[in-house]
Write an enzyme that holds these catalytic residues in place. Structure first.
Site, PDB file in Angstrom:
ATOM      1  N   GLU A 185       0.921  -1.185  -0.055  1.00  0.00           N
ATOM      2  CA  GLU A 185      -0.013   0.000   0.069  1.00  0.00           C
ATOM      3  C   GLU A 185       0.900   1.202  -0.152  1.00  0.00           C
ATOM      4  O   GLU A 185       1.829   1.200   0.555  1.00  0.00           O
ATOM      5  CB  GLU A 185      -0.804   0.039   1.214  1.00  0.00           C
ATOM      6  N   CYS A 204       3.267   8.720   1.017  1.00  0.00           N
ATOM      7  CA  CYS A 204       3.715   7.671   2.207  1.00  0.00           C
ATOM      8  C   CYS A 204       4.259   6.286   1.328  1.00  0.00           C
ATOM      9  O   CYS A 204       3.246   5.789   0.880  1.00  0.00           O
ATOM     10  CB  CYS A 204       2.818   7.698   3.039  1.00  0.00           C
ATOM     11  N   CYS A 257       6.661  -6.580   7.814  1.00  0.00           N
ATOM     12  CA  CYS A 257       7.245  -5.792   8.854  1.00  0.00           C
ATOM     13  C   CYS A 257       7.746  -6.743   9.914  1.00  0.00           C
ATOM     14  O   CYS A 257       6.891  -7.684  10.485  1.00  0.00           O
ATOM     15  CB  CYS A 257       6.759  -4.439   9.468  1.00  0.00           C
ATOM     16  N   CYS A 266       5.555  -4.126  16.710  1.00  0.00           N
ATOM     17  CA  CYS A 266       5.091  -3.269  17.252  1.00  0.00           C
ATOM     18  C   CYS A 266       3.471  -3.546  17.594  1.00  0.00           C
ATOM     19  O   CYS A 266       2.613  -3.675  16.513  1.00  0.00           O
ATOM     20  CB  CYS A 266       4.938  -1.766  16.681  1.00  0.00           C
ATOM     21  N   CYS A 313       0.447  -1.637  15.501  1.00  0.00           N
ATOM     22  CA  CYS A 313       0.511  -1.365  14.315  1.00  0.00           C
ATOM     23  C   CYS A 313      -0.027  -2.342  13.492  1.00  0.00           C
ATOM     24  O   CYS A 313       0.383  -3.491  13.823  1.00  0.00           O
ATOM     25  CB  CYS A 313       1.871  -1.044  13.770  1.00  0.00           C
ATOM     26  N   CYS A 372      -1.774   6.415   9.786  1.00  0.00           N
ATOM     27  CA  CYS A 372      -0.837   5.734  10.588  1.00  0.00           C
ATOM     28  C   CYS A 372      -0.927   4.691  11.069  1.00  0.00           C
ATOM     29  O   CYS A 372      -1.896   4.354  11.978  1.00  0.00           O
ATOM     30  CB  CYS A 372      -0.273   6.654  11.695  1.00  0.00           C
TER      31      CYS A 372
HETATM   32  N1  SAH Z   1       8.450   1.145  10.815  1.00  0.00           N
HETATM   33  C1  SAH Z   1       8.652   2.753  10.727  1.00  0.00           C
HETATM   34  C2  SAH Z   1       7.971   3.485   9.749  1.00  0.00           C
HETATM   35  C3  SAH Z   1       6.286   3.296  10.193  1.00  0.00           C
HETATM   36  S1  SAH Z   1       5.880   5.142  10.305  1.00  0.00           S
HETATM   37  C4  SAH Z   1       8.453   3.197  12.069  1.00  0.00           C
HETATM   38  O1  SAH Z   1       7.886   2.358  12.983  1.00  0.00           O
HETATM   39  O2  SAH Z   1       8.769   4.344  12.557  1.00  0.00           O
HETATM   40  C5  SAH Z   1       4.482   4.991  10.781  1.00  0.00           C
HETATM   41  C6  SAH Z   1       4.257   5.688  12.051  1.00  0.00           C
HETATM   42  O3  SAH Z   1       3.083   5.517  12.497  1.00  0.00           O
HETATM   43  C7  SAH Z   1       5.233   5.207  13.174  1.00  0.00           C
HETATM   44  O4  SAH Z   1       5.495   6.242  14.049  1.00  0.00           O
HETATM   45  C8  SAH Z   1       4.424   4.362  13.932  1.00  0.00           C
HETATM   46  O5  SAH Z   1       5.064   4.021  15.041  1.00  0.00           O
HETATM   47  C9  SAH Z   1       2.875   5.057  13.934  1.00  0.00           C
HETATM   48  N2  SAH Z   1       1.730   3.982  14.137  1.00  0.00           N
HETATM   49  C10 SAH Z   1       1.832   2.527  13.963  1.00  0.00           C
HETATM   50  N3  SAH Z   1       0.592   2.116  14.273  1.00  0.00           N
HETATM   51  C11 SAH Z   1       0.030   3.149  14.634  1.00  0.00           C
HETATM   52  C12 SAH Z   1      -1.437   3.450  15.238  1.00  0.00           C
HETATM   53  N4  SAH Z   1      -2.325   2.354  15.257  1.00  0.00           N
HETATM   54  N5  SAH Z   1      -2.006   4.569  15.347  1.00  0.00           N
HETATM   55  C13 SAH Z   1      -1.179   5.697  15.129  1.00  0.00           C
HETATM   56  N6  SAH Z   1       0.335   5.772  14.714  1.00  0.00           N
HETATM   57  C14 SAH Z   1       0.655   4.587  14.603  1.00  0.00           C
END
Ligand code: SAH
Length: 341
Positions: free
Chosen positions: A90, A103, A110, A114, A117, A331
């Site tokens: 995506e 983006c 991944c 986390c 996510c 995000c």
């Molecule tokens: N793997 C990288 C790139 C992803 S960026 C990273 O972790 O930074 C996407 C951003 O959205 C990151 O800051 C991630 O932590 C955040 N994110 C992930 N899941 C989310 C959610 N459910 N709600 C809001 N932000 C989230």
């Protein structure tokens, strides 16, 4: 076959020399790919028929197919691309006052795990190549007939876990003879792969580094982000300080606010202490709910209180505008998909 979009201009020159051609041809071809955005070698009209045939024999142009395109009520568009090997990724297009921002995904799936996510939900498949990262930009530009002005590595995947290809993709899109997207218009977001942050500091790129911090104690952060067991908050912030010193660039910290997990005043106080004296900015993200997620959004009132506390105590903080939540484009909502045959 080799993807011709994987090469930066210098590498493409070498490829052409290997084919017995003059290096200046590389510039012409690079322009056809990244400025004219052609979908066939036959469209490269100042390239001889003979060389076009050679190119066809040795390279592909890696043209993505759009499997699905969704549009949010706020104008955000989400693409599901067939990456030509049975996988799909995506990419999200956001329309800001200052330009069109894309983006991009850096991996298929991944590994970081986390807890909040959606990209974690599906098994890791593989890294995207530089050309596959660049093609996300080119495919959207073709589809919408627009010019992308900003690129954020915030889609599926951990960009610093695919370090070489991400850095090379940045060199490719940076090139004034191609897409010419300035490094200051490019952001890399990382969950905190410390050795790669030190490495990136040496690259002399002017792009923005965003750090997904999300918690202020190691206990909480390890619960949300397993990467914290390898590189804890102190180790991560030391790497950030080095990065700032070396590049003179301010770091952006992402902090997704989840109800009763990391959103109370004690967290804000600890955050101020941790970041005191650093040239940085905090991006507060109202957490987006994902399927089976135990994390829910903090109340608007609380988010504003959290922001105000940071601002009043010398840490510049803003609340990230949520874009595309109705089409799962916000995000943390992106995920790897399979191509349905
Ligand atoms: N793997 C990288 C790139 C992803 S960026 C990273 O972790 O930074 C996407 C951003 O959205 C990151 O800051 C991630 O932590 C955040 N994110 C992930 N899941 C989310 C959610 N459910 N709600 C809001 N932000 C989230």
């Amino acid at each position: 076959m080799k993807n011709i979009k994987d090469y930066n201009l210098e590498e493409l020159k070498k490829e052409l020399i290997d084919l017995g051609e003059k290096p200046f041809r590389a510039e012409q071809i690079f322009k056809w790919i990244h400025i004219d955005n052609v979908t066939s070698f036959d469209d490269m009209s100042n390239i001889s028929l003979e060389l076009r045939e050679k190119l066809k024999k040795n390279f592909t142009l890696c043209i993505y197919k759009i499997i699905k395109k969704q549009e949010s009520v706020d104008g955000t568009k989400k693409y599901l691309f067939d990456v030509l090997d049975g996988n799909a990724i995506e990419t999200v297009l956001m329309d800001y006052k200052h330009g069109k921002s894309l983006c991009v995904s850096s991996q298929i799936g991944c590994k970081m795990g986390c807890k909040f996510c959606a990209s974690t939900g599906v098994e890791f498949n593989r890294n995207l190549t530089s050309g596959e990262i660049v093609e996300q930009i080119l495919a959207v530009q073709r589809d919408e007939n627009i010019k992308i002005s900003n690129v954020v590595f915030m889609g599926i995947g951990e960009p610093l876990d695919n370090y070489e290809n991400v850095v090379n993709a940045i060199k490719i899109i940076n090139n004034p003879k191609g897409l010419n997207i300035g490094a200051r218009h490019i952001s890399i977001s990382t969950s905190g792969l410390v050795p790669k942050i030190y490495k990136l500091a040496e690259e002399n790129l002017q792009c923005t580094l965003s750090i997904s911090l999300h918690a202020t104690t190691n206990e909480k952060r390890s619960m949300m982000m397993p990467v914290n067991n390898a590189y804890d908050i102190e180790t991560l912030l030391n790497a950030c300080k080095y990065y700032i010193e070396k590049t003179n660039r301010r770091i952006s910290f992402e902090y997704a606010l989840a109800k009763e997990k990391n959103d109370n005043l004690e967290d804000a106080k600890r955050l101020v202490k941790l970041l005191k004296g650093m040239i940085c900015h905090v991006n507060l993200i109202p957490i987006n709910k994902i399927e089976n997620g135990e994390f829910t959004k903090s109340s608007n009132e609380n988010i504003i209180k959290f922001r105000d506390y940071l601002n009043e105590h010398g840490i510049v903080a803003t609340i990230r505008r949520e874009l595309g939540p109705d089409i799962d484009a916000a995000c943390g909502q992106l995920r790897k998909k399979e191509v349905k045959k």
